[in-house]
Design a protein around this motif. Sequence first.
Motif, PDB file in Angstrom:
ATOM      1  N   LEU A   1      52.123  68.626  61.481  1.00  0.00           N
ATOM      2  CA  LEU A   1      51.050  68.954  62.422  1.00  0.00           C
ATOM      3  C   LEU A   1      49.848  69.421  61.621  1.00  0.00           C
ATOM      4  CD1 LEU A   1      50.780  69.064  65.582  1.00  0.00           C
ATOM      5  CD2 LEU A   1      51.113  71.531  65.376  1.00  0.00           C
ATOM      6  N   ALA A   2      48.702  68.785  61.806  1.00  0.00           N
ATOM      7  CA  ALA A   2      47.485  69.163  61.090  1.00  0.00           C
ATOM      8  C   ALA A   2      46.923  70.461  61.659  1.00  0.00           C
ATOM      9  CB  ALA A   2      46.443  68.046  61.192  1.00  0.00           C
ATOM     10  N   HIS A   3      45.999  71.064  60.921  1.00  0.00           N
ATOM     11  CA  HIS A   3      45.424  72.337  61.337  1.00  0.00           C
ATOM     12  C   HIS A   3      44.646  72.230  62.639  1.00  0.00           C
ATOM     13  CE1 HIS A   3      45.598  74.024  56.956  1.00  0.00           C
ATOM     14  NE2 HIS A   3      46.776  73.703  57.451  1.00  0.00           N
ATOM     15  N   ASP A   4      44.218  71.022  63.008  1.00  0.00           N
ATOM     16  CA  ASP A   4      43.473  70.849  64.254  1.00  0.00           C
ATOM     17  C   ASP A   4      44.363  70.433  65.416  1.00  0.00           C
ATOM     18  OD1 ASP A   4      44.067  68.236  63.629  1.00  0.00           O
ATOM     19  OD2 ASP A   4      41.997  67.563  63.442  1.00  0.00           O
ATOM     20  N   GLY A   5      45.689  70.444  65.213  1.00  0.00           N
ATOM     21  CA  GLY A   5      46.613  70.151  66.294  1.00  0.00           C
ATOM     22  C   GLY A   5      47.033  68.702  66.404  1.00  0.00           C
ATOM     23  N   ARG A   6      46.526  67.833  65.545  1.00  0.00           N
ATOM     24  CA  ARG A   6      46.925  66.420  65.575  1.00  0.00           C
ATOM     25  C   ARG A   6      48.161  66.196  64.721  1.00  0.00           C
ATOM     26  NH1 ARG A   6      41.490  63.235  64.092  1.00  0.00           N
ATOM     27  NH2 ARG A   6      41.457  64.858  62.480  1.00  0.00           N
TER      28      ARG A   6
END
Length: 441
Positions: free
Chosen positions: A21-26
């Motif tokens: 999970l990326a830091h931006d929620g993707r």
Amino acid sequence: MARRRRKRLPTEAVAAHIDDLAHDGRGVAHVEGKAVFIDGALPGEEVTFTYRSMRRSHDEGRVAEVLRPSPHRVEPRCPHAGLCGGCSLQHLDPGQQIIAKQAVLLENLARLGGVAPAQVLEPLRGPHWGYRRKARLGVKHVLKKGRVLVGFREKGSSLVADIGRCEVLHPAVGGRIEALAALIEGLSISSAVPQIEVALGDELGALVFRVLEPPGEADLERLRAFGEASGLHIYLQPKGPDSVSLLWPEQSRLSYRLPAFGLEFEFLPTDFTQINSDINRAMVERALDLLDVEGEHRVLDLFCGLGNFTLPLATRAAQVTGVEGEAGLVQRARDNAARNGIDNVDFHVADLMEDVGGAPWLKAGYDRILLDPPRSGAQAMILHLAGLGAERIVYVSCHPGSLARDAGLLVKEHGYRLASAGVMDMFPHTAHVESIALFVR
């Protein structure tokens, strides 16, 4: 000179396994060795996705179909969750959201700061719905739709999302999105209202309408009538923040309380206040507990705003100094201190993003320091902290990257250790990470 051709995006859906999970929620996948950030995907899932953009370093996509869902996937409460940029994680169980944010904090501390907390604090949690008391809503008269839209921006777009209500906004406003759109649609200047700022206190709320053209008398009457019907106070902003003026009622008094300290804070609708009142109350209590303030202590509160931490600190310490860059907030802090009968505080206006080495308040000694900086962090202040003699520093952060950078400086260059750190669920259903850290000399 020949123009460079933009690469045509594949039109067919592509299968992928979501690794992280990326830091931006993707969700993060790798297709033919290249990272792809996929909106709506969760770690461990098998999905198909469609490309939205392709770049040299990475690609971006959106889920087309979830073939094998994560056990932590949930059905979003909001029907607009896939479109609206106000939330990015409604499809992830709230308990897992805060676990993911804790992982982001610890990864940033390790990777950017080269540090790890001796103790990971239990996350502070609160309501997941209707919590948001501050917001800026976009407004757009869309000719193709023949109506006005009010809401947050679409994901990855400057367009205003077409929503009927908002589940994370306080119901006083979140349940009135369609009514607001109808209100503006009926104004003669409906194409000249680009934004509504939302500010809600414990008892009263306010809406600040940005108006690029002067409203007519009929417009003003419609706005007043909306205020009377909803109970929301109505402000107009024709130019910059200093031009904000109250339209209805004749007087307005927004405030919030910190019951544990017997304090009430008045604020203006354009002032910075924390968006989540439940978490703010818990956060202030945790900060003071971590600082371990006693009756003889002198405390420095940096980036103090209108006194959210300063005044609670003053109920326990001998003397508190608050420093803030915005003069208006400092005046509100002084007024709040006087209103609450607190006389052991002093406030100063100073730009803490610049070198303040000559400031008189920096020449005093302090037993405890609290920092609550903006997203960019407190790097300019860090070099001054070691000389102040404080045994404990509490750092409240709205960006784990800047906290990690500053933590590395405090630990490696200024003789502190990172005793504890943890996250706070200030912004449920978003990728925003709010955290708090304790440094001990």
